[in-house]
Design a protein around this motif. Structure first.
Motif, PDB file in Angstrom:
ATOM      1  N   LEU B  61      64.812  36.248 -15.661  1.00  0.00           N
ATOM      2  CA  LEU B  61      64.101  37.501 -15.418  1.00  0.00           C
ATOM      3  C   LEU B  61      63.775  37.683 -13.939  1.00  0.00           C
ATOM      4  O   LEU B  61      63.725  38.808 -13.437  1.00  0.00           O
ATOM      5  CB  LEU B  61      62.788  37.511 -16.215  1.00  0.00           C
ATOM      6  N   ALA B  62      63.554  36.549 -13.243  1.00  0.00           N
ATOM      7  CA  ALA B  62      63.078  36.630 -11.856  1.00  0.00           C
ATOM      8  C   ALA B  62      64.131  37.202 -10.918  1.00  0.00           C
ATOM      9  O   ALA B  62      63.795  37.938  -9.982  1.00  0.00           O
ATOM     10  CB  ALA B  62      62.643  35.248 -11.391  1.00  0.00           C
ATOM     11  N   VAL B  63      65.425  36.882 -11.161  1.00  0.00           N
ATOM     12  CA  VAL B  63      66.480  37.364 -10.251  1.00  0.00           C
ATOM     13  C   VAL B  63      66.542  38.896 -10.252  1.00  0.00           C
ATOM     14  O   VAL B  63      66.446  39.510  -9.184  1.00  0.00           O
ATOM     15  CB  VAL B  63      67.837  36.728 -10.606  1.00  0.00           C
ATOM     16  N   PRO B  64      66.664  39.567 -11.413  1.00  0.00           N
ATOM     17  CA  PRO B  64      66.621  41.040 -11.378  1.00  0.00           C
ATOM     18  C   PRO B  64      65.299  41.597 -10.861  1.00  0.00           C
ATOM     19  O   PRO B  64      65.308  42.624 -10.164  1.00  0.00           O
ATOM     20  CB  PRO B  64      66.852  41.455 -12.833  1.00  0.00           C
ATOM     21  N   LEU B  65      64.189  40.913 -11.158  1.00  0.00           N
ATOM     22  CA  LEU B  65      62.882  41.384 -10.657  1.00  0.00           C
ATOM     23  C   LEU B  65      62.854  41.353  -9.132  1.00  0.00           C
ATOM     24  O   LEU B  65      62.360  42.296  -8.488  1.00  0.00           O
ATOM     25  CB  LEU B  65      61.750  40.500 -11.195  1.00  0.00           C
ATOM     26  N   GLY B  66      63.387  40.264  -8.555  1.00  0.00           N
ATOM     27  CA  GLY B  66      63.413  40.140  -7.103  1.00  0.00           C
ATOM     28  C   GLY B  66      64.358  41.151  -6.478  1.00  0.00           C
ATOM     29  O   GLY B  66      64.038  41.806  -5.477  1.00  0.00           O
ATOM     30  N   LEU B  67      65.507  41.296  -7.107  1.00  0.00           N
ATOM     31  CA  LEU B  67      66.529  42.212  -6.588  1.00  0.00           C
ATOM     32  C   LEU B  67      66.021  43.651  -6.631  1.00  0.00           C
ATOM     33  O   LEU B  67      66.193  44.417  -5.673  1.00  0.00           O
ATOM     34  CB  LEU B  67      67.792  42.070  -7.445  1.00  0.00           C
ATOM     35  N   ALA B  68      65.377  44.016  -7.732  1.00  0.00           N
ATOM     36  CA  ALA B  68      64.863  45.377  -7.872  1.00  0.00           C
ATOM     37  C   ALA B  68      63.848  45.677  -6.775  1.00  0.00           C
ATOM     38  O   ALA B  68      63.831  46.771  -6.213  1.00  0.00           O
ATOM     39  CB  ALA B  68      64.208  45.549  -9.247  1.00  0.00           C
ATOM     40  N   GLN B  69      63.028  44.691  -6.448  1.00  0.00           N
ATOM     41  CA  GLN B  69      62.009  44.913  -5.423  1.00  0.00           C
ATOM     42  C   GLN B  69      62.610  44.909  -4.026  1.00  0.00           C
ATOM     43  O   GLN B  69      62.153  45.635  -3.144  1.00  0.00           O
ATOM     44  CB  GLN B  69      60.931  43.829  -5.508  1.00  0.00           C
ATOM     45  N   ALA B  70      63.634  44.085  -3.812  1.00  0.00           N
ATOM     46  CA  ALA B  70      64.192  43.948  -2.470  1.00  0.00           C
ATOM     47  C   ALA B  70      65.108  45.115  -2.131  1.00  0.00           C
ATOM     48  O   ALA B  70      65.144  45.573  -0.989  1.00  0.00           O
ATOM     49  CB  ALA B  70      64.951  42.626  -2.352  1.00  0.00           C
ATOM     50  N   ALA B  71      65.889  45.596  -3.112  1.00  0.00           N
ATOM     51  CA  ALA B  71      66.929  46.562  -2.774  1.00  0.00           C
ATOM     52  C   ALA B  71      67.053  47.695  -3.794  1.00  0.00           C
ATOM     53  O   ALA B  71      67.876  48.589  -3.614  1.00  0.00           O
ATOM     54  CB  ALA B  71      68.267  45.845  -2.659  1.00  0.00           C
ATOM     55  N   GLY B  72      66.261  47.641  -4.862  1.00  0.00           N
ATOM     56  CA  GLY B  72      66.437  48.620  -5.924  1.00  0.00           C
ATOM     57  C   GLY B  72      65.883  49.988  -5.564  1.00  0.00           C
ATOM     58  O   GLY B  72      65.097  50.112  -4.619  1.00  0.00           O
ATOM     59  N   PRO B  73      66.293  51.018  -6.307  1.00  0.00           N
ATOM     60  CA  PRO B  73      65.703  52.344  -6.139  1.00  0.00           C
ATOM     61  C   PRO B  73      64.241  52.325  -6.601  1.00  0.00           C
ATOM     62  O   PRO B  73      63.848  51.418  -7.334  1.00  0.00           O
ATOM     63  CB  PRO B  73      66.552  53.233  -7.042  1.00  0.00           C
ATOM     64  N   LEU B  74      63.482  53.316  -6.197  1.00  0.00           N
ATOM     65  CA  LEU B  74      62.036  53.331  -6.447  1.00  0.00           C
ATOM     66  C   LEU B  74      61.710  53.177  -7.930  1.00  0.00           C
ATOM     67  O   LEU B  74      60.783  52.446  -8.307  1.00  0.00           O
ATOM     68  CB  LEU B  74      61.434  54.628  -5.901  1.00  0.00           C
ATOM     69  N   TRP B  75      62.494  53.846  -8.819  1.00  0.00           N
ATOM     70  CA  TRP B  75      62.169  53.805 -10.248  1.00  0.00           C
ATOM     71  C   TRP B  75      62.406  52.426 -10.849  1.00  0.00           C
ATOM     72  O   TRP B  75      61.952  52.136 -11.947  1.00  0.00           O
ATOM     73  CB  TRP B  75      62.923  54.889 -11.028  1.00  0.00           C
ATOM     74  N   LEU B  76      63.105  51.549 -10.163  1.00  0.00           N
ATOM     75  CA  LEU B  76      63.234  50.160 -10.596  1.00  0.00           C
ATOM     76  C   LEU B  76      62.253  49.261  -9.855  1.00  0.00           C
ATOM     77  O   LEU B  76      61.668  48.346 -10.425  1.00  0.00           O
ATOM     78  CB  LEU B  76      64.654  49.657 -10.333  1.00  0.00           C
TER      79      LEU B  76
END
Lengths: 256, 257
Positions: B61-76
């Motif tokens: 879970l942590a990898v997508p959570l980190g990725l979403a915060q680092a580079a994801g669009p605002l809604w993610l």
């Protein structure tokens, strides 16, 4: 140097004398209504709290109530943090190896409570395949381990009876065993009334269920033991016991 | 190797430690140990698999959570950020009890859940323990991975992009490996912390090694010996975790630009 030693010894003696005046009576720091539970302000109330007051008064002792976590209450006694235990602790052979007890001050039947409509009885056959929850290190745990563990699906251990009751409501256990009074109070609550009912009293086993509830004391403190025994005898004789019990119980719980 | 290791101060330390162990064995009470060995083994096993599963699921879970915060669009990024903040901002014990006594006691009121095949699992305590430990690890490591993803040089990612490398391949071959490598020392420490968070499950009737030590104390009134043994068990597991991470750190070659 001698002076310091002398004054130190004097100070020690004085604190020793001051401590002897108040008897620190340990109660379990977990709610166990109607015996002892904290009210909204945090003050402890209940039958056993009133009983501590009555016994101490009859024995002419200054008593101070000290809440101690149930699972550490015997070590607290043996290490001297408290001087007596009045926490619905049953007199058993196992406990008598470590501590001493006064005469009993109550003795009530032990019952099984389970969900409404579920088919069970307070016998090994009646609890076959069921998950039974009990409070850890109590006579009820010992009883369940001896009589029901062989046929039951699982025996789950809880730190407090309250947690076992919660899990009974939540359907995680099928039955719990405890003192009839404690479970009557649970069954009288809104949640307990909605989910559960008494499935009857278990068969007696004095080896485990013991000789009633007494005041737990350190071994060798015979003076204190005599005082507690005298206090208990006195309130039984002069009607104080009845008067204290009346607001809590329909009938006397002193037992046979 | 052995010559270098056995320096005088280390010999003295080892001798002191050995003396301490001998003293503990000789003077303290261990007669209860044979009766509880089976239970202790079960407890250690339960602690280990709770740790391993919560690490695995939490990291997933942590990898997508980190990725979403680092580079994801605002809604993610926003939900990921909120999740990490809420979980990291509340005590794990509170989350555990909310799940077990809150969510877990709602389930039996819903008849179709109670009648379903899942009920025999849902009525047990360990799923709630595992869920709470997993969510907690995911939130802390989500934050670590956010930093790790950000820390990888932008130039490399832009270069890969300009060479026409697909975005998933960039993630798989450049971004994630470097981020993981950066995060590895932190993750090692967090894993040790996670191990020491596991005894909380004892409060919801899961019999882990900590619960076994409490049982010994409650049954026999012996306090210090089971606690000492418990400390040794946790230290041994911690030692294994530290060794494992040292091995990982050595194996993954450093390739920063």
């Amino acid at each position: 140097m001698t002076k310091i030693a002398l004054s130190l010894a004097a100070a020690l003696m004085m604190t020793g004398a001051a401590m002897a005046e108040t008897v620190k009576v340990g109660i379990a720091a977990e709610p166990y209504p109607p015996f002892a539970s904290p009210d909204a302000a945090g003050a402890w109330t209940g039958w056993e709290v009133d009983m501590i007051g009555a016994v101490c008064k009859a024995a002419e002792m200054e008593c101070e109530i000290v809440p101690v976590a149930w699972d550490g209450i015997i070590p607290s006694l043996t290490s001297g943090q408290i001087d007596a235990i009045m926490a619905s602790m049953s007199i058993t052979e196992e406990r008598l190896k470590t501590i001493d007890f006064s005469d009993k001050y109550y003795n009530t039947p032990t019952v099984i409570v389970g969900p409404k409509g579920m088919d069970m009885a307070a016998t090994p056959e009646g609890l076959a395949g069921k998950i039974i929850g009990v409070q850890v290190s109590t006579i009820h745990e010992a009883y369940v381990q001896k009589h029901f563990a062989a046929t039951a699906a699982e025996v789950k251990l809880y730190q407090t009876q309250d947690e076992a009751n919660q899990d009974l409501i939540a359907g995680r256990i099928d039955a719990t065993q405890a003192d009839s009074i404690a479970l009557d109070a649970f069954l009288a609550s809104a949640e307990g009334m909605a989910c559960c009912e008494s499935k009857g009293a278990v068969a007696d086993d004095t080896e485990i269920l013991g000789l009633g509830v007494g005041v737990g004391l350190r071994k060798g403190e015979d003076d204190l033991k005599a005082k507690f025994n005298a206090g208990i005898a006195k309130i039984l004789a002069d009607g104080t016991y009845e008067a204290v019990s009346k607001p809590y119980f329909a009938s006397s719980i002193y037992g046979g | 190797m052995t010559r270098d290791f056995w320096l005088p101060h280390r010999i003295v330390m080892a001798a002191l430690f050995a003396a301490l162990v001998v003293w503990c064995v000789m003077t303290l009470r261990w007669d209860w140990l044979p009766d509880y060995l089976g239970l202790a083994a079960q407890g250690i096993w339960r602690t280990l698999w709770l740790l391993a599963l919560s690490l695995l699921l939490g990291m997933t879970l942590a990898v997508p959570l980190g990725l979403a915060q680092a580079a994801g669009p605002l809604w993610l990024a926003l939900p990921a950020r909120s999740f990490c903040t809420v979980i990291r901002g509340t005590p794990l014990l509170l989350q555990l009890w909310l799940l077990y006594y809150g969510l877990g006691s709602l389930f039996p009121q819903i008849p179709w859940i109670r009648q379903s095949d899942l009920w025999p699992i849902l009525r047990q305590a360990w799923p709630y323990g595992l869920l709470a430990l997993t969510l907690s690890f995911a939130a802390y490591e989500g934050e670590v991975m956010r930093g790790a993803f950000r820390g990888v040089g932008k130039g490399q990612l832009e270069a890969a992009k300009s060479m026409g490398m697909p975005r998933l391949t960039i993630l798989r071959r450049i971004w994630l490996p470097q981020a993981l490598h950066r995060a590895l020392p932190t993750l090692g420490g967090e894993t040790v912390l996670q191990l020491k968070a596991t005894p909380l499950v004892a409060t919801i009737t899961v019999v882990d090694i900590y619960a076994v030590a409490s049982r010994v104390r409650q049954d026999t009134f012996i306090t210090y010996e089971p606690l000492l043994l418990l400390a040794v068990v946790y230290m041994a597991i911690t030692g294994l975790i530290v060794l494992a991470f040292r091995h990982f750190e050595r194996r993954i070659p450093t390739r920063t630009a």
